[in-house]
Scaffold this active site. Sequence first.
Site, mmCIF file in Angstrom:
data_model
loop_
_atom_site.group_PDB
_atom_site.id
_atom_site.type_symbol
_atom_site.label_atom_id
_atom_site.label_comp_id
_atom_site.label_asym_id
_atom_site.label_seq_id
_atom_site.Cartn_x
_atom_site.Cartn_y
_atom_site.Cartn_z
ATOM 1 N N ASP A 195 0.817 -1.210 0.000
ATOM 2 C CA ASP A 195 0.000 0.000 0.000
ATOM 3 C C ASP A 195 0.851 1.259 0.000
ATOM 4 O O ASP A 195 2.043 1.247 0.339
ATOM 5 C CB ASP A 195 -0.944 0.016 1.200
ATOM 6 C CG ASP A 195 -0.200 -0.055 2.533
ATOM 7 O OD1 ASP A 195 0.748 -0.856 2.643
ATOM 8 O OD2 ASP A 195 -0.570 0.694 3.459
ATOM 9 N N GLU A 249 0.024 -1.209 5.705
ATOM 10 C CA GLU A 249 1.112 -0.729 6.559
ATOM 11 C C GLU A 249 0.919 0.735 6.900
ATOM 12 O O GLU A 249 1.244 1.178 8.001
ATOM 13 C CB GLU A 249 2.457 -0.946 5.866
ATOM 14 C CG GLU A 249 3.664 -0.753 6.770
ATOM 15 C CD GLU A 249 4.150 0.691 6.867
ATOM 16 O OE1 GLU A 249 4.957 0.995 7.755
ATOM 17 O OE2 GLU A 249 3.715 1.520 6.029
#
Length: 368
Positions: A67, A129
């Site tokens: 991400d 994350e």
Amino acid sequence: MEFDLLKELVSISSPFGKEEEISRFIASFLEEHGFDVELLPVEGFGSDVVAYLPGRSYTVVLNGHMDTVNLSPGWTKNPKGELEGDRFYGLGSADMKAGLAALLAAFVEMAELPRKERPTVIFTAVVDEEGYSRGAWELIRSGRLDKADVVLVAEPTNERLMLGARGRFVVQVEVFGKKAHAARPHEGLNAIEELGRFVGSLWKIRFRNHRKLGVGSYCTLRIEGSADGLSVPDYARAIIDRHIVIGEDWERVSSELLNLAERVKLKGDIRISKFERPTPDMLPYVVRENDRFVNIFKSAHRTVLGGEPEIIYGRSVGDFNYFGTYLNKPTLVYGPVGGNWHGSDEWVSVESLERVKRVYVEFLKALV
């Protein structure tokens, strides 16, 4: 291979919460190279990608997150990818699609070696994350990494070796005052003003000093409160970041805030609580500089680049905190040179990407 992978990864939009497409791409790439791939669903965030490469000796986890943050204003380069000299620009190029590309390339290269010449490797690409580390936590909670001996995380460190990081609490501070007519404020107790006085005094708190991680910090992230018409506001709330070092726990943090309220003679009632999160607290960790895996990594770095990496310790938090504490495995963080993380015109050095991949491969070979 790693640069071609970087271009592909950056071309795929993957802000946290929208990682489905990049997850499918990585899974397909690994399957095309002969790996058995497992998708670990993370509710609302797509799936972690896990692949296994059997070997001998140690078991090493390669970890990267898929991400990115959301696109910020002010870009002058193509956020989907643009090469200019040695710099490759793009959203997530440094944080951390370059590291992810280097891990993928190293993983494929290790598969070309005979089983007796490589360690057992678990490749992991995780979601979220940048939010609450849901992907890393789901991976740890699943037990799939229980047999790991060491974790290598490819966050961008400018080719420095990170051996630990501070942890973090997010604190909610509520102040309860007394309502009165705003034309007669002396008859009430203004919760906003009292809370403002309190957060303005956070600098007075003395922090524990850790010889590797340094000291903690406070930062007020949000403060809110409002009046009911022409009234003295009787409630206010602040959300405060508290980075911590080893030896600082929640009891210490809550106590120091309550003690500060007494020192500044805060009027009204105060309530200290953790800001709720869907995953466990991010706790600090440190890996010993003479740890066997650190020494192996240093040797591999010397072989590839002619010298040992600079040792650093992280000021903030990431998935590495979970691997270093809840998984409780030596967690090494090492990645390429880049800049403007989370900002406009984020970039990564292509030459550094290639160097980092070579260091990864040498490290993995040295584990046998």
